[in-house]
Design a protein around this motif. Structure first.
Motif, PDB file in Angstrom:
ATOM      1  N   ALA A  40     -49.102 -10.606 -69.043  1.00 51.31           N
ATOM      2  CA  ALA A  40     -48.289 -11.954 -68.893  1.00 51.31           C
ATOM      3  C   ALA A  40     -49.222 -13.179 -68.622  1.00 51.31           C
ATOM      4  O   ALA A  40     -48.818 -14.000 -68.964  1.00 51.31           O
ATOM      5  CB  ALA A  40     -47.195 -11.890 -67.851  1.00 51.31           C
ATOM      6  N   SER A  41     -50.363 -12.797 -68.051  1.00 54.94           N
ATOM      7  CA  SER A  41     -51.237 -13.985 -67.848  1.00 54.94           C
ATOM      8  C   SER A  41     -51.964 -14.098 -69.150  1.00 54.94           C
ATOM      9  O   SER A  41     -52.740 -13.180 -69.841  1.00 54.94           O
ATOM     10  CB  SER A  41     -52.419 -13.383 -66.741  1.00 54.94           C
ATOM     11  N   ASP A  42     -52.193 -15.468 -69.606  1.00 55.54           N
ATOM     12  CA  ASP A  42     -52.631 -15.678 -70.847  1.00 55.54           C
ATOM     13  C   ASP A  42     -54.425 -15.971 -70.662  1.00 55.54           C
ATOM     14  O   ASP A  42     -55.020 -15.722 -71.651  1.00 55.54           O
ATOM     15  CB  ASP A  42     -52.392 -17.393 -70.985  1.00 55.54           C
ATOM     16  N   LYS A  43     -54.839 -15.890 -69.493  1.00 53.24           N
ATOM     17  CA  LYS A  43     -56.154 -15.678 -69.198  1.00 53.24           C
ATOM     18  C   LYS A  43     -56.700 -14.369 -69.381  1.00 53.24           C
ATOM     19  O   LYS A  43     -58.154 -14.043 -69.812  1.00 53.24           O
ATOM     20  CB  LYS A  43     -56.445 -16.446 -67.924  1.00 53.24           C
ATOM     21  N   VAL A  44     -56.073 -13.109 -69.163  1.00 56.39           N
ATOM     22  CA  VAL A  44     -56.462 -11.870 -69.250  1.00 56.39           C
ATOM     23  C   VAL A  44     -56.958 -11.389 -70.696  1.00 56.39           C
ATOM     24  O   VAL A  44     -55.839 -11.542 -71.622  1.00 56.39           O
ATOM     25  CB  VAL A  44     -55.485 -10.766 -68.538  1.00 56.39           C
ATOM     26  N   LYS A  45     -58.231 -10.997 -70.816  1.00 49.85           N
ATOM     27  CA  LYS A  45     -58.528 -10.600 -72.092  1.00 49.85           C
ATOM     28  C   LYS A  45     -59.105  -9.181 -72.007  1.00 49.85           C
ATOM     29  O   LYS A  45     -59.262  -8.422 -73.209  1.00 49.85           O
ATOM     30  CB  LYS A  45     -59.984 -11.381 -72.568  1.00 49.85           C
ATOM     31  N   GLU A  46     -59.000  -8.571 -70.920  1.00 50.66           N
ATOM     32  CA  GLU A  46     -59.563  -7.163 -70.774  1.00 50.66           C
ATOM     33  C   GLU A  46     -58.903  -6.358 -69.515  1.00 50.66           C
ATOM     34  O   GLU A  46     -58.799  -6.974 -68.652  1.00 50.66           O
ATOM     35  CB  GLU A  46     -61.047  -6.970 -70.717  1.00 50.66           C
ATOM     36  N   ILE A  47     -58.501  -5.237 -69.917  1.00 51.44           N
ATOM     37  CA  ILE A  47     -57.821  -4.388 -68.651  1.00 51.44           C
ATOM     38  C   ILE A  47     -58.668  -3.060 -68.838  1.00 51.44           C
ATOM     39  O   ILE A  47     -59.128  -2.464 -69.835  1.00 51.44           O
ATOM     40  CB  ILE A  47     -56.310  -3.879 -68.845  1.00 51.44           C
ATOM     41  N   GLU A  48     -59.166  -2.708 -67.464  1.00 48.40           N
ATOM     42  CA  GLU A  48     -59.926  -1.414 -67.627  1.00 48.40           C
ATOM     43  C   GLU A  48     -59.256  -0.497 -66.551  1.00 48.40           C
ATOM     44  O   GLU A  48     -58.750  -0.890 -65.519  1.00 48.40           O
ATOM     45  CB  GLU A  48     -61.378  -1.670 -67.228  1.00 48.40           C
ATOM     46  N   ILE A  49     -59.587   0.713 -66.759  1.00 51.52           N
ATOM     47  CA  ILE A  49     -59.256   2.040 -65.858  1.00 51.52           C
ATOM     48  C   ILE A  49     -60.337   3.047 -65.793  1.00 51.52           C
ATOM     49  O   ILE A  49     -60.846   3.227 -66.898  1.00 51.52           O
ATOM     50  CB  ILE A  49     -57.823   2.352 -66.112  1.00 51.52           C
ATOM     51  N   CYS A  50     -60.503   3.894 -64.763  1.00 49.44           N
ATOM     52  CA  CYS A  50     -61.447   4.951 -64.680  1.00 49.44           C
ATOM     53  C   CYS A  50     -60.579   6.018 -64.511  1.00 49.44           C
ATOM     54  O   CYS A  50     -59.625   6.006 -63.639  1.00 49.44           O
ATOM     55  CB  CYS A  50     -62.723   4.688 -63.811  1.00 49.44           C
ATOM     56  N   TYR A  51     -61.072   7.441 -64.846  1.00 46.06           N
ATOM     57  CA  TYR A  51     -60.420   8.357 -64.702  1.00 46.06           C
ATOM     58  C   TYR A  51     -61.491   9.696 -64.795  1.00 46.06           C
ATOM     59  O   TYR A  51     -62.466   9.554 -65.374  1.00 46.06           O
ATOM     60  CB  TYR A  51     -59.151   8.880 -65.493  1.00 46.06           C
ATOM     61  N   ASP A  52     -61.081  11.064 -64.401  1.00 48.03           N
ATOM     62  CA  ASP A  52     -61.937  12.048 -64.482  1.00 48.03           C
ATOM     63  C   ASP A  52     -62.417  12.400 -66.070  1.00 48.03           C
ATOM     64  O   ASP A  52     -61.332  12.712 -66.507  1.00 48.03           O
ATOM     65  CB  ASP A  52     -61.265  13.048 -63.844  1.00 48.03           C
ATOM     66  N   PRO A  53     -63.498  12.198 -66.392  1.00 48.54           N
ATOM     67  CA  PRO A  53     -64.005  12.504 -67.841  1.00 48.54           C
ATOM     68  C   PRO A  53     -63.510  14.065 -68.209  1.00 48.54           C
ATOM     69  O   PRO A  53     -63.331  14.398 -69.371  1.00 48.54           O
ATOM     70  CB  PRO A  53     -65.293  12.254 -67.859  1.00 48.54           C
ATOM     71  N   GLU A  54     -63.329  15.070 -67.255  1.00 50.82           N
ATOM     72  CA  GLU A  54     -62.884  16.172 -67.753  1.00 50.82           C
ATOM     73  C   GLU A  54     -61.230  16.487 -67.395  1.00 50.82           C
ATOM     74  O   GLU A  54     -60.881  17.632 -67.508  1.00 50.82           O
ATOM     75  CB  GLU A  54     -63.491  17.199 -66.715  1.00 50.82           C
ATOM     76  N   ASN A  55     -60.591  15.260 -67.634  1.00 49.26           N
ATOM     77  CA  ASN A  55     -59.182  15.546 -67.365  1.00 49.26           C
ATOM     78  C   ASN A  55     -58.485  15.028 -68.859  1.00 49.26           C
ATOM     79  O   ASN A  55     -58.205  14.021 -68.941  1.00 49.26           O
ATOM     80  CB  ASN A  55     -58.734  14.606 -66.514  1.00 49.26           C
TER      81      ASN A  55
END
Length: 85
Positions: A40-55
Motif C-alpha cells: 500500500a506504500s507507494d515508496k516500497v520497491k522491494e520486499i524480502e524474506i529469509c527461510y531455511d534453504p533446505e525447507n
C-alpha cells in the motif's frame, strides 16, 4: 513481523503459523494480508524474506507469492528471497 529497512525496502523478519494450524489456509491468508498492507506504500520497491534453504515447503509457499530466491543471506545460513515491485 516486518520492518522498513529503508523507505523502499521492507524485510519480513518473522512469519510463523503454529504447526497445529498449518495446511488450513491461515498462513496464505495472513501473508496475503501482510503483503497487501506493505504494498500500500507507494515508496516500497522491494520486499524480502529469509527461510531455511533446505525447507522445500517454505520455498514453494513464498515463491507462490512471487518471491524469487536471490541466494544465501550475508551469514550464509538462510535463503534470501525478494519481491521487486
Amino acid at each position: 513481523m516486518w520492518v522498513s529497512e529503508t523507505p523502499e525496502k521492507v524485510s519480513i523478519w518473522r512469519f510463523m503459523v503454529d504447526q497445529r494450524y498449518q495446511k488450513m489456509g491461515i498462513g496464505r491468508a495472513a501473508l496475503n494480508l501482510a503483503l497487501n498492507e506493505i504494498k500500500a506504500s507507494d515508496k516500497v520497491k522491494e520486499i524480502e524474506i529469509c527461510y531455511d534453504p533446505e525447507n522445500p515447503v517454505a520455498k514453494d509457499f513464498y515463491s507462490s507469492f512471487g518471491f524469487q530466491e536471490m541466494g544465501l543471506d550475508q551469514d550464509g545460513e538462510d535463503m534470501l528471497a525478494v519481491i521487486k515491485l
